[in-house]
Design a protein around this motif. Structure first.
Motif: not given
Length: 335
Positions: A65-77
């Protein structure tokens, strides 16, 4: 009842990773939910999750019932962008945890993320489902955060068919994990429940398989590194191919991933040659089940996800088979 083989399996994971405590559970997804329950994630809380991951990561948040907050990734890893994490922490006071995913066992500057979590007093969960056998600065992935999670599903470097594990160096969290996976029992062998819990125990039968798999792990770690090195040597210099550099000498790939503009055409070409391959995970924000994120912009995730292809990566592959696959890839690119 004491499950002696499960305890033996847990001890082997502790010895291998350097963690003080380990709890084997029935799969890797439920292990993440249990980790979140152990750090007191509740309905309405926000948890940061990378946009480039297997859907189990955000689902393990959503099921509580929690909310996932999406985060973009970095290009190196291809792991969550820590600078973007910092911005989100400054803007969203409802963020109660961070879930770092070591994509294909790669790791960014996780020490920086650990310090950021300490600064904001927020727990760090490591989704290390793909990372058994991989280290960062001589420390096993999964041991940087408050709790680390592994998966033992069929494609992983060791497998019990289905299964997962939670590791921690925090005794109080270890006790909470044990309770949660045992119906919230106050102790073994009773039916007194002082906390909410679920049944996510594994069986000694599966643990016997896990014990035997652990005995093979050193060889598989060595072989997977050899397989990566051969693919890398053959493909990295081609201008149309991107391969993500390992950022630690003790990194072990779970799969072999390459990034190429005409990914779908290459997959079709390899299939014609009887070689299986598979596109990498689509961005979570593109999934129908997460439609509230469909119109959000995650440029790095979208770039790599649309170009990524997993190549054959079984530890049983022979060098001549890998060379043949590389020959076909280079032949396709030079058509």
């Amino acid at each position: 009842m004491e499950h002696t083989k499960t305890r033996e399996f847990e001890n082997m994971i502790c010895e291998f990773t350097g963690a003080k405590f380990c709890h084997i559970v029935n799969n890797g997804t439920i292990s993440l939910s249990i980790a979140l329950m152990a750090i007191d994630i509740h309905v309405g809380d926000h948890v940061l999750v990378p946009n480039f991951t297997m859907i189990a990561s955000p689902n393990s948040v959503k099921v509580l019932g929690a909310t996932p907050i999406l985060v973009d990734i970095d290009e190196k890893t291809l792991c969550m962008d820590i600078d973007k994490v910092k911005l989100l922490l400054e803007d969203d006071k409802n963020i109660k945890a961070i879930m770092h995913v070591s994509m294909n066992a790669r790791c960014n500057d996780i020490e920086k993320l650990v310090n950021l979590c300490k600064q904001y007093n927020i727990p760090l969960i490591e989704d290390s489902a793909q990372s058994l056998g991989s280290y960062h600065n001589n420390k096993h992935l999964g041991t940087f955060g408050d709790i680390g999670s592994f998966s033992f599903s069929a494609p992983k470097i060791i497998s019990t068919g289905q299964g997962g594990a939670l590791i921690t160096n925090n005794e109080e969290l270890s006790k909470k994990i044990w309770k949660i996976k045992n119906f919230g029992r106050s102790g073994g062998g009773n039916d007194l429940h002082d906390e909410f819990g679920i049944n996510s125990k594994t069986t000694d039968l599966q643990s016997v398989i896990g014990i035997e798999q652990m005995k093979k792990l050193p060889w598989r770690v060595k072989r997977m590194k050899e397989i990566w090195n051969l693919y890398y040597k053959r493909l990295v210099d081609h201008p149309k191919i991107t391969m993500i550099e390992p950022n630690d000498s003790r990194w072990i790939p779970w799969f072999i991933d390459i990034y190429i503009d005409n990914r779908d055409e290459l997959q079709k070409y390899l299939k014609e040659k009887n070689i299986g391959s598979r596109p990498v995970y689509p961005p979570i924000n593109s999934q129908i089940v997460y439609k509230e994120w469909n119109n959000k912009n995650f440029p790095v995730t979208e770039n790599f996800s649309l170009r990524g292809l997993w190549l054959p990566s079984s530890s049983k592959l022979k060098d001549e088979e890998i060379n043949k696959i590389c020959d076909f890839i280079l032949e396709f690119l030079d058509l």
